[in-house]
Design a protein around this motif. Structure first.
Motif, PDB file in Angstrom:
ATOM      1  N   LEU A 162      43.354  45.245  22.207  1.00  0.00           N
ATOM      2  CA  LEU A 162      44.676  46.100  22.344  1.00  0.00           C
ATOM      3  C   LEU A 162      46.108  46.404  22.833  1.00  0.00           C
ATOM      4  N   GLU A 163      45.713  45.299  22.376  1.00  0.00           N
ATOM      5  CA  GLU A 163      47.289  44.787  23.651  1.00  0.00           C
ATOM      6  C   GLU A 163      48.042  44.931  24.754  1.00  0.00           C
ATOM      7  N   TYR A 164      46.845  45.026  25.529  1.00  0.00           N
ATOM      8  CA  TYR A 164      46.811  44.766  27.128  1.00  0.00           C
ATOM      9  C   TYR A 164      47.556  43.713  27.442  1.00  0.00           C
ATOM     10  N   ARG A 165      47.943  43.729  28.054  1.00  0.00           N
ATOM     11  CA  ARG A 165      48.555  41.603  28.275  1.00  0.00           C
ATOM     12  C   ARG A 165      48.382  41.606  29.426  1.00  0.00           C
ATOM     13  N   VAL A 166      47.764  40.847  30.303  1.00  0.00           N
ATOM     14  CA  VAL A 166      48.186  39.831  31.990  1.00  0.00           C
ATOM     15  C   VAL A 166      49.824  39.776  32.084  1.00  0.00           C
ATOM     16  N   SER A 208      47.553  37.395  38.422  1.00  0.00           N
ATOM     17  CA  SER A 208      46.557  36.940  38.480  1.00  0.00           C
ATOM     18  C   SER A 208      46.530  37.116  39.496  1.00  0.00           C
ATOM     19  N   LYS A 209      45.748  37.520  40.598  1.00  0.00           N
ATOM     20  CA  LYS A 209      46.060  36.882  41.920  1.00  0.00           C
ATOM     21  C   LYS A 209      44.749  37.661  43.032  1.00  0.00           C
ATOM     22  N   THR A 210      44.680  36.547  43.707  1.00  0.00           N
ATOM     23  CA  THR A 210      43.111  36.379  44.584  1.00  0.00           C
ATOM     24  C   THR A 210      43.436  36.383  46.388  1.00  0.00           C
ATOM     25  N   THR A 211      42.773  36.870  47.369  1.00  0.00           N
ATOM     26  CA  THR A 211      42.092  35.345  48.061  1.00  0.00           C
ATOM     27  C   THR A 211      41.599  35.435  48.542  1.00  0.00           C
ATOM     28  N   HIS A 212      40.966  34.372  49.712  1.00  0.00           N
ATOM     29  CA  HIS A 212      39.740  33.314  49.474  1.00  0.00           C
ATOM     30  C   HIS A 212      38.932  34.874  50.453  1.00  0.00           C
ATOM     31  N   ARG A 213      39.097  35.490  50.814  1.00  0.00           N
ATOM     32  CA  ARG A 213      38.154  37.044  50.946  1.00  0.00           C
ATOM     33  C   ARG A 213      37.720  37.709  50.453  1.00  0.00           C
ATOM     34  N   PHE A 214      38.767  38.169  49.189  1.00  0.00           N
ATOM     35  CA  PHE A 214      38.281  38.949  48.134  1.00  0.00           C
ATOM     36  C   PHE A 214      36.797  38.107  47.504  1.00  0.00           C
ATOM     37  N   GLU A 215      38.094  36.912  47.456  1.00  0.00           N
ATOM     38  CA  GLU A 215      37.005  35.588  46.289  1.00  0.00           C
ATOM     39  C   GLU A 215      34.928  35.915  46.755  1.00  0.00           C
ATOM     40  N   GLN A 216      35.726  35.574  47.880  1.00  0.00           N
ATOM     41  CA  GLN A 216      34.175  35.232  48.735  1.00  0.00           C
ATOM     42  C   GLN A 216      33.297  36.587  48.460  1.00  0.00           C
ATOM     43  N   LEU A 217      33.620  37.359  49.120  1.00  0.00           N
ATOM     44  CA  LEU A 217      32.819  38.524  49.242  1.00  0.00           C
ATOM     45  C   LEU A 217      32.612  39.695  47.829  1.00  0.00           C
ATOM     46  N   THR A 218      33.597  39.152  46.919  1.00  0.00           N
ATOM     47  CA  THR A 218      32.709  39.964  46.111  1.00  0.00           C
ATOM     48  C   THR A 218      32.523  39.493  44.763  1.00  0.00           C
ATOM     49  N   ARG A 219      32.405  37.623  44.756  1.00  0.00           N
ATOM     50  CA  ARG A 219      32.480  36.839  43.739  1.00  0.00           C
ATOM     51  C   ARG A 219      32.827  37.120  42.220  1.00  0.00           C
ATOM     52  N   SER A 220      34.022  37.554  42.254  1.00  0.00           N
ATOM     53  CA  SER A 220      34.654  38.297  40.899  1.00  0.00           C
ATOM     54  C   SER A 220      35.908  37.612  40.907  1.00  0.00           C
ATOM     55  N   GLY A 221      36.812  36.244  42.130  1.00  0.00           N
ATOM     56  CA  GLY A 221      37.646  35.429  41.646  1.00  0.00           C
ATOM     57  C   GLY A 221      38.906  35.617  41.794  1.00  0.00           C
ATOM     58  N   GLY A 222      39.280  37.615  41.248  1.00  0.00           N
ATOM     59  CA  GLY A 222      40.412  37.595  41.446  1.00  0.00           C
ATOM     60  C   GLY A 222      40.478  39.020  40.428  1.00  0.00           C
ATOM     61  N   LEU A 223      41.912  39.753  40.532  1.00  0.00           N
ATOM     62  CA  LEU A 223      42.225  40.650  39.686  1.00  0.00           C
ATOM     63  C   LEU A 223      43.969  40.023  39.115  1.00  0.00           C
ATOM     64  N   HIS A 224      43.310  40.234  37.409  1.00  0.00           N
ATOM     65  CA  HIS A 224      44.528  40.102  36.313  1.00  0.00           C
ATOM     66  C   HIS A 224      44.713  41.842  36.162  1.00  0.00           C
ATOM     67  N   ARG A 225      45.699  42.282  36.890  1.00  0.00           N
ATOM     68  CA  ARG A 225      46.161  42.938  36.206  1.00  0.00           C
ATOM     69  C   ARG A 225      47.108  43.352  34.116  1.00  0.00           C
ATOM     70  N   MET A 226      46.352  44.397  33.717  1.00  0.00           N
ATOM     71  CA  MET A 226      46.876  43.888  32.534  1.00  0.00           C
ATOM     72  C   MET A 226      48.012  45.199  31.868  1.00  0.00           C
ATOM     73  N   VAL A 227      49.184  45.205  31.380  1.00  0.00           N
ATOM     74  CA  VAL A 227      49.569  46.308  31.580  1.00  0.00           C
ATOM     75  C   VAL A 227      49.864  46.149  29.356  1.00  0.00           C
ATOM     76  N   LYS A 228      50.254  47.624  28.877  1.00  0.00           N
ATOM     77  CA  LYS A 228      49.916  47.839  27.400  1.00  0.00           C
ATOM     78  C   LYS A 228      51.163  48.885  27.575  1.00  0.00           C
ATOM     79  N   ILE A 229      52.614  48.324  26.680  1.00  0.00           N
ATOM     80  CA  ILE A 229      54.125  49.180  26.716  1.00  0.00           C
ATOM     81  C   ILE A 229      53.481  50.018  25.671  1.00  0.00           C
ATOM     82  N   LEU A 230      53.618  51.755  26.012  1.00  0.00           N
ATOM     83  CA  LEU A 230      54.143  52.048  25.098  1.00  0.00           C
ATOM     84  C   LEU A 230      54.466  52.878  23.957  1.00  0.00           C
TER      85      LEU A 230
END
Length: 212
Positions: free
Chosen positions: A183-187, A190-212
């Protein structure tokens, strides 16, 4: 594109507090580890906390910022989103709501986790629109309803004269990332921390943006 016979029977409406019984668990199911991390609680307890928060008005996790998609008057999906200017105000009011809901003993760990999260999540510009969460009921997934709700969010963003629409997706949620990219969103970050990765097991977060 919506698959038949849905196209003729679909409606979207604002959520109400009474939607909490089904909408809160559905949103929670999209990222239980993330909510557990934010609320510093096991999954079941975190889901109950989120449900309480969803039923409160005037803050970032509230039903007031949610839209519900229905098929023949049956709710099958929900999305939470708001313009960047409103998000800042709504985020500040979350703390007031959490103070009413959460036991004091949890506050130190929650504050540590939230401080960690601020190192990962990017700010949302005033001129942008932010999607906090999107979830479709399991029996109705892969039928175009997620795309439909994202289109509704895009219309809301345009009504608020936003320049872009943004969201966050975990590294491990590759299916959602693929949908957004189609749908034309782009990363953009991308960021993570050791604490976030260990507690969520989801790696980190991608911010994705679509220009309108």
């Amino acid at each position: 594109m919506l698959l038949q016979p849905f196209a003729q029977n679909i409606t979207v409406r604002p959520a109400i507090a009474g939607d909490v019984s089904w909408a809160a668990p559905l949103i929670f199911s999209a990222g239980p580890a993330l909510f557990s991390y934010i609320f510093a609680s096991p999954f079941d307890e975190a889901q109950a906390i989120f449900a309480q928060a969803f039923a409160y008005p005037q803050h970032a996790l509230s039903y007031e910022h949610a839209q519900v998609v229905e098929i023949l008057d049956e709710p099958v999906g929900v999305i939470i989103g708001y313009p960047g200017a409103l998000k800042r105000q709504a985020d500040e009011k979350v703390h007031q709501v959490m103070a009413r809901i959460l036991p004091i003993r949890k506050l130190p760990k929650i504050l540590v986790n939230l401080a960690d999260l601020t190192r990962i999540k990017q700010d949302v510009a005033v001129q942008d629109y932010y999607i906090l969460g999107l979830s479709i009921a399991p029996d109705y997934r892969n039928r175009g309803l997620g795309t439909y709700l994202l289109a509704q969010a895009e219309r809301q963003a345009q009504l608020h004269h936003c320049e872009a629409i943004a969201l966050d997706v975990t590294y491990t949620n590759t299916a959602a990332r693929s949908l957004f990219e189609r749908l034309e969103y782009r990363v953009t970050c991308s960021k993570t921390t050791h604490r976030f990765e260990q507690l969520t097991r989801s790696g980190g977060l991608h911010r994705m943006v679509k220009i309108l």
